[in-house]
Every structure is written in C-alpha cells, then in structure tokens.
Design a protein around this motif. Structure first.
Motif, PDB file in Angstrom:
ATOM      1  N   ARG A   1       7.042   1.012   4.740  1.00 26.58           N
ATOM      2  CA  ARG A   1       7.523   0.819   3.376  1.00 26.58           C
ATOM      3  C   ARG A   1       6.334   0.503   2.484  1.00 26.58           C
ATOM      4  O   ARG A   1       5.251   0.145   2.965  1.00 26.58           O
ATOM      5  CB  ARG A   1       8.563  -0.293   3.288  1.00 26.58           C
ATOM      6  N   THR A   2       6.532   0.640   1.175  1.00 24.11           N
ATOM      7  CA  THR A   2       5.441   0.479   0.212  1.00 24.11           C
ATOM      8  C   THR A   2       5.898  -0.378  -0.958  1.00 24.11           C
ATOM      9  O   THR A   2       7.009  -0.223  -1.456  1.00 24.11           O
ATOM     10  CB  THR A   2       4.973   1.852  -0.315  1.00 24.11           C
ATOM     11  N   VAL A   3       5.033  -1.292  -1.376  1.00 24.90           N
ATOM     12  CA  VAL A   3       5.256  -2.068  -2.593  1.00 24.90           C
ATOM     13  C   VAL A   3       4.334  -1.489  -3.660  1.00 24.90           C
ATOM     14  O   VAL A   3       3.117  -1.422  -3.462  1.00 24.90           O
ATOM     15  CB  VAL A   3       4.953  -3.560  -2.377  1.00 24.90           C
ATOM     16  N   ARG A   4       4.931  -1.056  -4.771  1.00 23.21           N
ATOM     17  CA  ARG A   4       4.152  -0.460  -5.863  1.00 23.21           C
ATOM     18  C   ARG A   4       3.974  -1.481  -6.975  1.00 23.21           C
ATOM     19  O   ARG A   4       4.937  -2.082  -7.440  1.00 23.21           O
ATOM     20  CB  ARG A   4       4.855   0.788  -6.406  1.00 23.21           C
ATOM     21  N   LEU A   5       2.721  -1.656  -7.404  1.00 23.42           N
ATOM     22  CA  LEU A   5       2.411  -2.605  -8.470  1.00 23.42           C
ATOM     23  C   LEU A   5       1.963  -1.882  -9.731  1.00 23.42           C
ATOM     24  O   LEU A   5       1.257  -2.426 -10.568  1.00 23.42           O
ATOM     25  CB  LEU A   5       1.314  -3.562  -8.006  1.00 23.42           C
ATOM     26  N   GLY A   6       2.388  -0.654  -9.887  1.00 26.06           N
ATOM     27  CA  GLY A   6       2.049   0.158 -11.049  1.00 26.06           C
ATOM     28  C   GLY A   6       2.207   1.618 -10.700  1.00 26.06           C
ATOM     29  O   GLY A   6       2.613   1.970  -9.584  1.00 26.06           O
ATOM     30  N   ASP A   7       1.900   2.517 -11.658  1.00 29.29           N
ATOM     31  CA  ASP A   7       1.990   3.940 -11.379  1.00 29.29           C
ATOM     32  C   ASP A   7       0.746   4.401 -10.630  1.00 29.29           C
ATOM     33  O   ASP A   7      -0.102   3.601 -10.236  1.00 29.29           O
ATOM     34  CB  ASP A   7       2.193   4.741 -12.674  1.00 29.29           C
TER      35      ASP A   7
END
Length: 455
Positions: free
Chosen positions: A286-292
């Motif tokens: 899984r991935t946590v995105r902190l922006g585009d």
C-alpha cells in the motif's frame, strides 16, 4: 540586576501600545545588544543572528539568563488622562535624550529582577545606563519546563567520536543507527566505510569497508546483526555482520529502506511525495501519498518505538502518520528550505530534526510534538502546539544525521564540519559524532497521537 523597561511605541487613536516583555529571551537580547556596543564578554559569545531567531532564544536563553521576575508595573493600564499626556509626548517626539526619555514617569513601565548564569554577562553595565531596543513577543521563546530537560547545549558535548579521519567530504557521516536494544551504534561514511561502537563505553567494535555494499544501515530486528543495503534496492542480499559471533553472515533480503522496531512495518520512499509499505520484493502492499506526482522528495522516515506513529520528513514538513492505517494524524512545518533527516525519541514525544537552510548550510532542532493546552504561534495546526527551537551547532560544524538511543535519554549527533561550499574556507576538522545526555540536536516537536508518554 534590576532593569526598568519603558514602552515608547504608542498608537493613541487606537489606544494601543507595545507590550511589556515577559520572556527571558528578551532580556538575553537586551544584554547582548548592550554588550556588543559596550565591549562586554557576552557580545563575543554569539553573533546578532542568534537573538534574531526566536527558536534559538527559546532553547538557549537558559544557558545565560537564570530567571526573570517582574517586580513592579506603573501606568498600566493607561487612563484617558494618561493617553492625553502620551499624545502630547508623541507630538514632541518620544525618543531618547541625555540617557533618558522626556517625562518618562508617564510612560507604561515595569521593573524586573534578572538573574544571570555568569557575572560576566553583566560586566559592561552600570547604574543609569539606558538604550532603546525592540520587542516582538513570540510564544515560541518560552521554553516549557517539561521540555527543558530534553534540550541540549551542543557547544559542550559529553564526548566526541571521530569515526572517519580526514577533512574530505567523502569522510562525512551519512547514516547513524542504533541496534534495537541501544547497545551498539553504527555509522557509515560517504565512501561506504562502516564503524560500529559500543554505546556504553564508546569503544570501537568494528571497522570495515565492504566491497559493493550500500551506505544505508539496517539492523536485523532483535539481533546484533548490522546490514548495509544497496540504496533503494531490495533485489540484492545485504552485506551483514554478526557482532555477537564477530563474523560476516548471510541473511535473507531485508525489504524496505526503513523499518519499525520489530519490523512489523517496512517502507520505501523518495521522489513524488509517496511512502510505500512493503513486505517483499514485489510491488508495494500500500502507499501513502503526501501530494501529487510533482510533490517534493521525502528525505527521511522514522517510527516511534511502540510502532503507533511514523514521522515523514517531506520538504519543510514533518507528517505524523498512523502506520497501521496510513492516516495522517498531523503535519508540522519547520522553518527552512527542506528537512534532511530526523529521529524520534523512544516514546515518540520528541523529534530531532536536521533542516537545510541554504545551498550547503544546515541547522539542527529539538522539537516537541505537543499539547493543545500550550499557547503557540502554531496553534492553528489542528489545535496542537508545535514549539520549534534551533540548537546552537557545535564549533566543529553543521549537525547532519541525528539519532536517539533506544530506551535511553542519551542522544548522539554527527557533525560533518569538513564539507563546506567551495567559496568558503574548508575546516580541517574531521567528521565527528557527538554524545550527549538528555537530548541532541534538533527542533522539539511534541506529539500526543495515541502513544503513552514517559516523563
């Protein structure tokens, strides 16, 4: 020493005037200004830049000013008649004349008893001396009593280790990591050399330069086995050394660039503002995105010892994330261009953060991750007070890789003083690791997101 402070900045129409000071940082600035003009020893102890930094004052005032007590207040609050007198004074011009102010008895004023840590800080003063200065109240100048034991004086390290001799940038300390039980400290250089120390007696236990090994250190969970991983490459078995057996050893591929204490969570990170949770060599779980996709680079990740929080250094922010769910619990902004590295105290209550402030410059902070009951200029951040404060860098150079010893209040910090911009003189000091009780270099962030705190 007793000081009398007069307020000389008034807006009669708005019935406003500058505040009377109440924080010790103001008095340190006051003493430094007078010492710099009058030739006192304090004027040579630091430059004008330090008092300009509210965070620096918050952390370091206590080394110079022991206590401040306001013992008397006069002409406060001002009556209508007082304001009329102030209006008249303003027409004449309120400014210093002959070592005083006109009709100063009409001004808002207070007396303060100031105790300093060394009589030298008062040598340049004499009765009747007066001068004009400014005061810009900032809550971050007020170091909380509970934070004080965690904030170090980096100018006086308990001990200094020099793992890599020489003054070339290649000898700078790149990574610093403790074994899970805090017994061993491992550091690597730009050249890939590894040194391991016994953290109790500071003796050197290992020094090697493995061929084709990476520089990222990862200890095998629960064991005294140190590994060097190829940067961002989980396809290659890491080089590994068993300190208990005193021999190189083979271990399986260790997924992830950083892991939590037990290895329950392992992550990869880098460009694009993304943190990938991994458990093997396949695609991320899984991935946590902190922006585009255009978001800046994530430069460091660390976990609290109880594995309930993950701290992510992304540009000039620290994101506090719940690793089990990927939920962002808080975001803390640190002054500066971007963050280079960070380390969490064992209970997760404090972070040591190293920030980048220029092309080749840097500074360290101790930051508490905090209480919503504390007033701060950053209270707007989800009601949580973040109270950053710069810590004076040691004379040997800029702090680089901070690290907190597990289950201990002893902290280590490395300093890569040899690496300077090409247009500046190059220090002859080698890269060092400094050892200190109570805390280390850093910004103090105080975070109460679901983890118990140890006083």
């Amino acid at each position: 020493m007793r000081f009398r402070i007069f307020v000389v900045d008034y807006d009669v129409e708005r019935r406003w005037h500058a505040e009377l000071p109440e924080d010790p940082g103001f008095f340190l600035s006051l003493l430094w200004e007078s010492a710099a003009d009058g030739g006192g020893p304090l004027g040579d102890f630091f430059t004008w830049r330090e008092p300009e930094n509210d965070g620096w004052l918050a952390v370091n005032t206590r080394w110079f000013v022991e206590s401040v007590e306001r013992v008397a207040v006069r002409n406060y609050p001002l009556s209508d008649q007082d304001w009329a007198h102030i209006d008249t004074l303003q027409e004449e011009g309120i400014h210093q004349r002959d070592d005083g102010w006109p009709d100063e008895g009409l001004l808002v004023q207070a007396d303060y008893e100031v105790q300093v840590t060394d009589p030298r800080w008062l040598e340049h003063l004499w009765p009747g001396l007066s001068w004009e200065t400014g005061y810009y109240p900032d809550p971050t100048r007020r170091l909380r009593a509970e934070d004080a034991p965690h904030v170090p004086d980096l100018t006086e390290p308990e001990a200094v280790l020099t793992p890599f001799a020489g003054s070339d940038c290649s000898d700078s300390i790149v990574v610093l990591a403790f074994s899970d039980d805090g017994r061993f400290l491992a550091v690597t250089s730009e050249d890939g050399e590894l040194a391991v120390y016994d953290a109790d007696n500071r003796s050197e236990r290992l020094r090697v330069s493995p061929v084709s090994a990476g520089r990222d250190i990862m200890w095998v969970p629960g064991r005294h086995v140190v590994t060097l991983k190829e940067d961002e490459d989980d396809e290659v078995r890491p080089w590994a050394y068993d300190l208990d057996a005193d021999t190189e050893t083979d271990i399986p591929v260790e997924p992830g660039r950083v892991r939590s204490r037990t290895g329950c969570f392992r992550v990869e990170y880098g460009d694009g503002g993304q943190v990938h949770f991994v458990s093997g060599q396949s695609s991320p779980d899984r991935t946590v995105r902190l922006g585009d996709e255009s978001a800046g680079r994530i430069r460091d990740v660390t976990f609290s010892a109880d594995e309930t929080r993950m701290f992510v250094a992304h540009d000039s922010k620290v994101h506090v994330i719940e690793p089990a769910t990927g939920r962002v619990l808080d975001t803390i902004t640190v002054p500066g261009d971007w963050l280079n590295s960070l380390a969490a105290s064992p209970d997760g209550a404090y972070l040591a953060v190293r920030r980048r402030t220029g092309p080749m410059s840097g500074s360290a902070h101790l930051t508490s991750t905090g209480s919503p009951t504390v007033s701060s200029s950053c209270d707007a951040l989800r009601g949580t007070a973040h109270r950053p404060g710069s810590v004076p860098s040691p004379s040997r150079g800029h702090p680089t890789a901070p690290g907190w010893r597990p289950s201990s209040r002893t902290k280590f910090i490395s300093s890569a003083s040899a690496c300077q911009p090409s247009h500046q003189p190059v220090s002859s000091s080698p890269s060092t690791t400094e050892i200190r009780d109570d805390a280390s270099a850093g910004t103090v962030f105080h975070s109460d997101h679901g983890a118990s705190r140890t006083p």
